[in-house]
Write an enzyme that holds these catalytic residues in place. Structure first.
Site, PDB file in Angstrom:
ATOM      1  N   SER A  39       0.820  -1.214   0.000  1.00 48.87           N
ATOM      2  CA  SER A  39       0.000   0.000   0.000  1.00 48.87           C
ATOM      3  C   SER A  39       0.853   1.263   0.000  1.00 48.87           C
ATOM      4  O   SER A  39       2.010   1.254   0.422  1.00 48.87           O
ATOM      5  CB  SER A  39      -0.901   0.037   1.232  1.00 48.87           C
ATOM      6  OG  SER A  39      -1.687  -1.107   1.300  1.00 48.87           O
TER       7      SER A  39
HETATM    8  N1  SAH Z   1       0.104  -5.665   4.038  1.00 50.66           N
HETATM    9  C1  SAH Z   1       0.874  -5.889   2.840  1.00 50.66           C
HETATM   10  C2  SAH Z   1       0.134  -5.593   1.576  1.00 50.66           C
HETATM   11  C3  SAH Z   1      -0.774  -6.667   1.281  1.00 50.66           C
HETATM   12  S1  SAH Z   1      -1.445  -6.867  -0.319  1.00 50.66           S
HETATM   13  C4  SAH Z   1       2.192  -5.145   2.873  1.00 50.66           C
HETATM   14  O1  SAH Z   1       2.447  -4.396   3.810  1.00 50.66           O
HETATM   15  O2  SAH Z   1       2.971  -5.339   1.933  1.00 50.66           O
HETATM   16  C5  SAH Z   1      -2.669  -8.036   0.189  1.00 50.66           C
HETATM   17  C6  SAH Z   1      -2.153  -9.403   0.492  1.00 50.66           C
HETATM   18  O3  SAH Z   1      -3.234 -10.163   0.993  1.00 50.66           O
HETATM   19  C7  SAH Z   1      -1.630 -10.152  -0.721  1.00 50.66           C
HETATM   20  O4  SAH Z   1      -0.321 -10.539  -0.514  1.00 50.66           O
HETATM   21  C8  SAH Z   1      -2.585 -11.325  -0.850  1.00 50.66           C
HETATM   22  O5  SAH Z   1      -1.935 -12.504  -1.320  1.00 50.66           O
HETATM   23  C9  SAH Z   1      -3.052 -11.493   0.586  1.00 50.66           C
HETATM   24  N2  SAH Z   1      -4.339 -12.195   0.770  1.00 50.66           N
HETATM   25  C10 SAH Z   1      -5.448 -12.126   0.002  1.00 50.66           C
HETATM   26  N3  SAH Z   1      -6.424 -12.907   0.514  1.00 50.66           N
HETATM   27  C11 SAH Z   1      -5.911 -13.464   1.645  1.00 50.66           C
HETATM   28  C12 SAH Z   1      -6.431 -14.380   2.618  1.00 50.66           C
HETATM   29  N4  SAH Z   1      -7.658 -14.905   2.537  1.00 50.66           N
HETATM   30  N5  SAH Z   1      -5.624 -14.739   3.651  1.00 50.66           N
HETATM   31  C13 SAH Z   1      -4.361 -14.248   3.764  1.00 50.66           C
HETATM   32  N6  SAH Z   1      -3.814 -13.402   2.856  1.00 50.66           N
HETATM   33  C14 SAH Z   1      -4.579 -13.012   1.817  1.00 50.66           C
END
Ligand code: SAH
Length: 233
Positions: free
Chosen positions: A81
Site C-alpha cells: 500500500s
Molecule cells: N500488508 C501488505 C500488503 C498486502 S497486499 C504489505 O504491507 O505489503 C494483500 C495481500 O493479501 C496479498 O499478498 C494477498 O496474497 C493477501 N491475501 C489475500 N487474501 C488473503 C487471505 N484470505 N488470507 C491471507 N492473505 C490473503
C-alpha cells in the site's frame, strides 16, 4: 598492506553510511510531506514510519520510488500500500506496547513491521506461500522477533492466539469475515476494506465494547482482492 585494508574499510563504511543516510532522509521527507501533513499525528506511528526501511520490502530496482506517494507492485500480482494508507490504518487501530495484533495479508511484510515497532506482537497470515516465505525472510533479516508469519487463508483468523486487540485486513473483502469479529478482544479494533475488488472499497472500522459490535465507515481505498483457498491460487 594494513594501510590499504584500513582505507578499504573506511570507504566501505562511508558507502554504507551514505546509503543508509540517503534513505533515512528520504524516509523522513516521506513522513513530513505525505503522512504528517495529511493529519496522522500519533507519535508512535510517525516514529515507526520514520524507522522501518520500506525500500527493503520492495524490489531493489524501485530504489527511491519505495518512498513515493503511491502503492507499488510486489510479486505474485500483489501490492504494497501507499505509505499514507499504511500510516492511516496503523493510527486508526490505536496500537500500543501491550497489544496483540492479527494481520491478514502479509504481502511484503511492511505493514507487519510498522505494527511490530509499536505493539507487543504481530501474527500475520498470507495466502500465497511464496510471499509468506519472502516476507518472513525479510523480517528475520531485519531482526524482528515479535512477528509470526503463517501461510494460509486468513478468513478463519488464528484461533490459537485469539483474542486480538487489533485486527488489520489488507485485502478487500465482500463482507467482514465473521471469525475475525469473533477473535476481536473486548475493547479491540478491526480495520478492513470492504467492497468489490478492482473498484474502490470502503475502509471500515469495527469496534467491540462489552460484547457490542459497532461498524464505522472511514475512507475510500483500493486494495487487491481477499482470496479464499479454494480460489485456485
Ligand atoms: N500488508 C501488505 C500488503 C498486502 S497486499 C504489505 O504491507 O505489503 C494483500 C495481500 O493479501 C496479498 O499478498 C494477498 O496474497 C493477501 N491475501 C489475500 N487474501 C488473503 C487471505 N484470505 N488470507 C491471507 N492473505 C490473503
Amino acid at each position: 598492506m594494513y594501510v590499504y585494508l584500513y582505507i578499504i574499510a573506511l570507504i566501505w563504511l562511508e558507502m554504507t553510511y551514505t546509503q543508509t543516510d540517503k534513505y533515512a532522509s528520504i524516509r523522513n521527507k516521506m513522513v513530513d510531506s505525505q503522512i504528517e501533513s495529511r493529519g496522522v499525528s500519533d507519535p508512535y506511528v510517525l516514529r515507526a514510519m520514520r524507522k522501518v526501511p520500506r525500500h527493503l520490502f520492495v524490489s531493489p530496482e524501485y530504489g527511491e520510488d519505495a518512498y513515493g506517494d503511491y502503492p507499488l507492485p510486489i510479486s505474485h500480482g500483489q501490492t504494497i500500500s501507499q505509505p499514507y494508507i499504511v500510516a492511516y490504518m496503523t493510527e486508526i487501530v490505536n496500537p500500543s506496547k501491550h497489544k496483540k495484533v492479527l494481520e491478514i495479508g502479509t504481502g511484503s511484510g511492511y505493514q507487519a513491521a510498522v505494527l511490530a515497532e509499536i505493539a507487543d506482537s504481530v501474527f500475520t497470515i498470507e495466502i500465497v506461500d511464496e510471499l509468506a516465505r519472502e516476507a518472513s525472510s525479510t523480517l528475520n533479516k531485519l531482526g524482528y522477533k515479535n512477528i509470526y508469519v503463517r501461510s494460509g487463508d486468513g478468513y478463519n483468523g488464528w484461533p490459537e492466539h485469539a483474542p486480538f486487540d487489533i485486527i488489520i485486513v489488507t485485502a478487500a473483502a465482500d463482507q467482514i469475515p465473521t471469525p475475525l469479529i469473533d477473535q476481536l478482544a473486548d475493547g479491540g479494533r478491526l480495520v478492513i476494506p470492504v467492497g468489490k475488488p478492482g473498484n474502490v472499497q470502503e475502509l471500515k472500522l469495527v469496534t467491540k465494547k462489552k460484547g457490542k459490535v459497532e461498524t464505522e465507515r472511514l475512507i475510500y481505498v483500493r486494495f487487491v482482492p481477499f482470496k479464499r483457498k479454494q480460489d485456485n491460487l
